[in-house]
Design a protein around this motif. Structure first.
Motif, PDB file in Angstrom:
ATOM      1  N   ILE A 261       0.861  -1.185   0.000  1.00  0.00           N
ATOM      2  CA  ILE A 261       0.000   0.000   0.000  1.00  0.00           C
ATOM      3  C   ILE A 261       0.897   1.233   0.000  1.00  0.00           C
ATOM      4  N   ASP A 262       0.695   2.110  -0.987  1.00  0.00           N
ATOM      5  CA  ASP A 262       1.416   3.382  -1.031  1.00  0.00           C
ATOM      6  C   ASP A 262       0.638   4.423  -0.245  1.00  0.00           C
ATOM      7  N   LEU A 263       1.333   5.198   0.547  1.00  0.00           N
ATOM      8  CA  LEU A 263       0.716   6.291   1.285  1.00  0.00           C
ATOM      9  C   LEU A 263       0.997   7.573   0.515  1.00  0.00           C
ATOM     10  N   VAL A 264      -0.060   8.210   0.041  1.00  0.00           N
ATOM     11  CA  VAL A 264       0.056   9.440  -0.722  1.00  0.00           C
ATOM     12  C   VAL A 264      -0.828  10.478  -0.049  1.00  0.00           C
ATOM     13  N   ALA A 265      -0.298  11.642   0.203  1.00  0.00           N
ATOM     14  CA  ALA A 265      -1.067  12.697   0.868  1.00  0.00           C
ATOM     15  C   ALA A 265      -1.280  13.865  -0.076  1.00  0.00           C
ATOM     16  N   TYR A 266      -2.486  14.360  -0.088  1.00  0.00           N
ATOM     17  CA  TYR A 266      -2.841  15.534  -0.869  1.00  0.00           C
ATOM     18  C   TYR A 266      -3.393  16.577   0.093  1.00  0.00           C
ATOM     19  N   PRO A 267      -2.968  17.825  -0.048  1.00  0.00           N
ATOM     20  CA  PRO A 267      -3.560  18.853   0.820  1.00  0.00           C
ATOM     21  C   PRO A 267      -5.036  19.035   0.467  1.00  0.00           C
ATOM     22  N   THR A 268      -5.847  19.221   1.492  1.00  0.00           N
ATOM     23  CA  THR A 268      -7.249  19.493   1.221  1.00  0.00           C
ATOM     24  C   THR A 268      -7.371  20.907   0.683  1.00  0.00           C
ATOM     25  N   GLU A 269      -8.337  21.104  -0.180  1.00  0.00           N
ATOM     26  CA  GLU A 269      -8.533  22.430  -0.762  1.00  0.00           C
ATOM     27  C   GLU A 269      -9.053  23.369   0.298  1.00  0.00           C
ATOM     28  N   GLU A 270      -8.429  24.525   0.362  1.00  0.00           N
ATOM     29  CA  GLU A 270      -8.880  25.524   1.334  1.00  0.00           C
ATOM     30  C   GLU A 270     -10.060  26.281   0.753  1.00  0.00           C
ATOM     31  N   THR A 271     -11.047  26.534   1.591  1.00  0.00           N
ATOM     32  CA  THR A 271     -12.200  27.302   1.146  1.00  0.00           C
ATOM     33  C   THR A 271     -11.979  28.758   1.542  1.00  0.00           C
ATOM     34  N   PRO A 272     -12.313  29.690   0.672  1.00  0.00           N
ATOM     35  CA  PRO A 272     -12.115  31.101   0.991  1.00  0.00           C
ATOM     36  C   PRO A 272     -12.992  31.521   2.160  1.00  0.00           C
ATOM     37  N   SER A 273     -12.499  32.433   2.970  1.00  0.00           N
ATOM     38  CA  SER A 273     -13.271  32.921   4.136  1.00  0.00           C
ATOM     39  C   SER A 273     -14.309  33.930   3.725  1.00  0.00           C
TER      40      SER A 273
END
Length: 80
Positions: free
Chosen positions: A68-80
């Motif tokens: 199993i490869d562990l790959v991380a993606y940043p979650t998209e930030e929502t504008p305030s």
């Protein structure tokens, strides 16, 4: 966008479920997996059951043994 077949892991329980499912799909017992990655059956059981205190280095050993490869993606930030 995540690749097809990938799984979002948000907590220890989801990671444990992925590891258990993959181990069973590969026809491995806890004992066999323990031998493959050099860890105890107790540790693997705790990991599969979502225990939060499992060490990251040992988790990576299990993922490697299962392919199993562990790959991380940043979650998209929502504008305030």
């Amino acid at each position: 966008m995540q690749p097809p077949g990938s799984v979002n892991i948000r907590d220890a329980k989801a990671l444990g479920q992925l590891i258990r499912r993959t181990r069973k799909q590969q026809g491995l017992t806890l004992e066999t997996l323990a031998g493959l990655c050099g860890l105890s059956i107790r540790f693997l059981s705790e990991l599969e059951n979502g225990r939060d205190s499992c060490g990251f280095g040992r988790i990576m050993m299990v993922l490697d043994a299962l392919g199993i490869d562990l790959v991380a993606y940043p979650t998209e930030e929502t504008p305030s």
